[in-house]
Design an enzyme around this catalytic site. Structure first.
Site, PDB file in Angstrom:
ATOM      1  N   SER A  53       0.986  -0.334  -0.435  1.00  0.00           N
ATOM      2  CA  SER A  53       0.424  -0.249  -0.151  1.00  0.00           C
ATOM      3  C   SER A  53       0.952   1.197   0.138  1.00  0.00           C
ATOM      4  O   SER A  53       1.987   1.269   0.327  1.00  0.00           O
ATOM      5  CB  SER A  53      -0.829  -0.157   0.939  1.00  0.00           C
ATOM      6  OG  SER A  53      -1.597   1.168   1.678  1.00  0.00           O
TER       7      SER A  53
ATOM      8  N   TYR B  49      -1.081  -1.038  10.440  1.00  0.00           N
ATOM      9  CA  TYR B  49      -1.232  -0.925   9.043  1.00  0.00           C
ATOM     10  C   TYR B  49       0.127  -0.730   8.259  1.00  0.00           C
ATOM     11  O   TYR B  49       0.526  -1.587   7.560  1.00  0.00           O
ATOM     12  CB  TYR B  49      -2.412  -0.894   9.122  1.00  0.00           C
ATOM     13  CG  TYR B  49      -2.883  -1.064   7.189  1.00  0.00           C
ATOM     14  CD1 TYR B  49      -3.046  -2.145   6.759  1.00  0.00           C
ATOM     15  CD2 TYR B  49      -2.200   0.487   6.108  1.00  0.00           C
ATOM     16  CE1 TYR B  49      -3.590  -2.318   5.999  1.00  0.00           C
ATOM     17  CE2 TYR B  49      -3.030  -0.322   5.165  1.00  0.00           C
ATOM     18  CZ  TYR B  49      -3.748  -1.244   4.968  1.00  0.00           C
ATOM     19  OH  TYR B  49      -4.087  -1.547   3.531  1.00  0.00           O
TER      20      TYR B  49
HETATM   21  N1  LIG Z   1      -8.760  -0.343  -0.563  1.00  0.00           N
HETATM   22  C1  LIG Z   1      -7.295   0.461  -0.432  1.00  0.00           C
HETATM   23  O1  LIG Z   1      -8.264   1.237   0.013  1.00  0.00           O
HETATM   24  C2  LIG Z   1      -6.517  -0.428  -0.547  1.00  0.00           C
HETATM   25  C3  LIG Z   1      -5.150   0.248  -0.307  1.00  0.00           C
HETATM   26  C4  LIG Z   1      -3.787   0.141  -0.508  1.00  0.00           C
HETATM   27  C5  LIG Z   1      -3.891  -1.113  -0.695  1.00  0.00           C
HETATM   28  N2  LIG Z   1      -5.328  -2.035  -0.368  1.00  0.00           N
HETATM   29  C6  LIG Z   1      -4.837  -3.089   0.378  1.00  0.00           C
HETATM   30  O2  LIG Z   1      -4.794  -3.947  -0.914  1.00  0.00           O
HETATM   31  C7  LIG Z   1      -5.294  -5.635  -0.176  1.00  0.00           C
HETATM   32  C8  LIG Z   1      -6.966  -5.952  -0.205  1.00  0.00           C
HETATM   33  O3  LIG Z   1      -7.996  -5.288   0.164  1.00  0.00           O
HETATM   34  P1  LIG Z   1      -9.105  -4.720  -0.431  1.00  0.00           P
HETATM   35  O4  LIG Z   1      -9.577  -3.512  -0.224  1.00  0.00           O
HETATM   36  O5  LIG Z   1      -9.714  -5.387  -1.762  1.00  0.00           O
HETATM   37  O6  LIG Z   1     -10.141  -5.357   1.172  1.00  0.00           O
HETATM   38  P2  LIG Z   1     -11.839  -6.443   0.568  1.00  0.00           P
HETATM   39  O7  LIG Z   1     -12.482  -5.711   0.035  1.00  0.00           O
HETATM   40  O8  LIG Z   1     -12.368  -5.936   2.245  1.00  0.00           O
HETATM   41  O9  LIG Z   1     -11.278  -8.377   0.324  1.00  0.00           O
HETATM   42  C9  LIG Z   1     -10.693  -8.160   1.341  1.00  0.00           C
HETATM   43  C10 LIG Z   1     -10.099  -9.711   0.889  1.00  0.00           C
HETATM   44  O10 LIG Z   1      -9.964 -10.638   2.031  1.00  0.00           O
HETATM   45  C11 LIG Z   1     -10.033 -11.208   2.181  1.00  0.00           C
HETATM   46  N3  LIG Z   1      -9.684 -11.905   3.687  1.00  0.00           N
HETATM   47  C12 LIG Z   1      -9.735 -10.732   4.622  1.00  0.00           C
HETATM   48  N4  LIG Z   1      -9.527 -11.200   6.263  1.00  0.00           N
HETATM   49  C13 LIG Z   1      -8.551 -13.071   5.143  1.00  0.00           C
HETATM   50  C14 LIG Z   1      -7.405 -13.557   5.859  1.00  0.00           C
HETATM   51  N5  LIG Z   1      -7.298 -13.715   7.443  1.00  0.00           N
HETATM   52  N6  LIG Z   1      -7.300 -14.491   5.560  1.00  0.00           N
HETATM   53  C15 LIG Z   1      -7.893 -14.581   4.059  1.00  0.00           C
HETATM   54  N7  LIG Z   1      -8.483 -13.972   3.218  1.00  0.00           N
HETATM   55  C16 LIG Z   1      -8.430 -12.594   4.333  1.00  0.00           C
HETATM   56  C17 LIG Z   1     -12.093 -11.338   2.515  1.00  0.00           C
HETATM   57  O11 LIG Z   1     -12.205 -12.156   2.218  1.00  0.00           O
HETATM   58  P3  LIG Z   1     -13.386 -13.191   3.179  1.00  0.00           P
HETATM   59  O12 LIG Z   1     -14.166 -12.390   3.788  1.00  0.00           O
HETATM   60  O13 LIG Z   1     -13.773 -14.308   2.469  1.00  0.00           O
HETATM   61  O14 LIG Z   1     -12.164 -13.518   4.223  1.00  0.00           O
HETATM   62  C18 LIG Z   1     -11.794 -10.723   1.542  1.00  0.00           C
HETATM   63  O15 LIG Z   1     -11.330 -11.227   0.290  1.00  0.00           O
HETATM   64  C19 LIG Z   1      -5.208  -5.586   1.380  1.00  0.00           C
HETATM   65  O16 LIG Z   1      -3.505  -6.413   1.357  1.00  0.00           O
HETATM   66  C20 LIG Z   1      -4.840  -3.421   1.344  1.00  0.00           C
HETATM   67  O17 LIG Z   1      -4.757  -4.227   2.853  1.00  0.00           O
HETATM   68  C21 LIG Z   1      -6.253  -1.452  -0.184  1.00  0.00           C
END
Ligand SMILES: NC(=O)c1ccc[n+]([C@@H]2O[C@H](COP(=O)([O-])OP(=O)(O)OC[C@H]3O[C@@H](n4cnc5c(N)ncnc54)[C@H](OP(=O)(O)O)[C@@H]3O)[C@@H](O)[C@H]2O)c1
Length: 258
Positions: A147, A160
């Site tokens: 991130s 984080y």
């Molecule tokens: N959104 C942003 O603005 C942003 C920015 C920078 C980086 N990121 C990074 O991008 C990645 C994805 O984030 P996102 O925004 O797409 O999140 P999201 O929409 O909340 O999706 C998270 C995914 O991870 C799964 N998950 C959560 N905890 C888990 C665990 N312990 N083991 C396995 N699966 C797990 C969830 O599914 P289940 O509930 O079915 O397990 C879901 O499929 C993360 O690493 C996040 O830090 C996001």
């Protein structure tokens, strides 16, 4: 042909945290370029639903439950993929969590540990599990999803931030240790993407105001805007790239100071 380098036909890709958000979008992109994607998250029903949706669109996908913070789950995930497909070409360590918003000195130990276990320790352990497989195959591509919060401090999100910085360095170290086996490791740093994870942040008026003032493109990203980079890094189109950290943030990190 250069175009052919993007072709992922015959490749087997594991994407953690792929039941929604960025993970689902990357899995879709990688499947559209021909790979079989292993859609993984904590809930079998959720990953089955995504895999079935992909299949109904003519893509090759299979769902396997895996809580990335659980060592047994990680081992079972890799074992099942090897039993079913016999190879692993691409691993995307995408699952992430951000369970604590608050000052560092009040951070509960268990939430700090959970953040580290899910965001960084799992990526190292899963990579170590696929390492001998990729080495025996003659190569592979590992992609970490960090991130922009790995580059700069954010008030009230210390765990984080720390975990995402560590993930960037993990990728660099793996790259220099594993490059001779043609295992490439690169890291993507998204900016603000509208997903469930970012909901809390993006519903905070103060954050939104600052964001809109500073982001060069002036808008959040959609999850699918993260997918192209994942396809590129997974494929031979990036065959000379390893140890790289790629920012995809609409210009947010370049925000002018005044
Ligand atoms: N959104 C942003 O603005 C942003 C920015 C920078 C980086 N990121 C990074 O991008 C990645 C994805 O984030 P996102 O925004 O797409 O999140 P999201 O929409 O909340 O999706 C998270 C995914 O991870 C799964 N998950 C959560 N905890 C888990 C665990 N312990 N083991 C396995 N699966 C797990 C969830 O599914 P289940 O509930 O079915 O397990 C879901 O499929 C993360 O690493 C996040 O830090 C996001």
């Amino acid at each position: 042909m250069i175009k052919e380098k993007f072709n992922l036909t015959g490749k087997i890709a594991i994407i953690t945290g792929a039941s929604k958000g960025i993970g689902e979008a990357m899995a879709r992109g990688i499947a559209e370029f021909g790979a079989t994607v292993i859609v993984s998250s904590r809930k079998q029903a959720a990953v089955d639903a995504v895999a079935e949706q992909f299949q109904s669109e003519g893509l090759s996908a299979f769902g396997i439950e895996c809580h990335v913070g659980n060592a047994e789950h990680r081992e079972i995930l890799v074992k099942k993929v090897m039993e079913k497909y016999g190879r692993i070409d691409i691993l995307i360590n995408n699952a992430g969590t951000n369970p604590y918003f608050g000052p560092i000195h009040e951070m509960p130990e268990n939430l700090y540990q959970k953040t580290m276990d899910v965001n960084i320790n799992s990526a190292m352990s899963l990579s170590n599990l696929v390492y001998p497989i990729m080495k025996a195959q003659g190569g592979g591509s590992i992609i970490h999803i960090s991130s922009i919060e790995g580059f700069h401090a954010t008030k009230l999100m210390a765990a984080y931030n720390i975990s995402k910085t560590a993930l960037i360095m993990l990728g660099k170290n793996q790259a220099i240790e594993w490059g001779r086996h043609n295992i490439r490791v690169n890291t993507i740093c998204p900016g603000y993407v509208r997903t469930k994870l970012s909901e809390a942040l993006l519903s905070n008026e103060e954050v939104v105001k600052k964001f809109e003032a500073n982001c060069a493109l002036g808008r959040y990203s959609t999850p699918d805007e993260m997918a192209g980079l994942a396809v590129f890094l997974a494929s031979d189109a990036s065959s000379y790239m390893t140890g790289s950290t790629l920012v995809n943030d609409g210009g947010l990190l370049h925000a002018p100071l005044f």
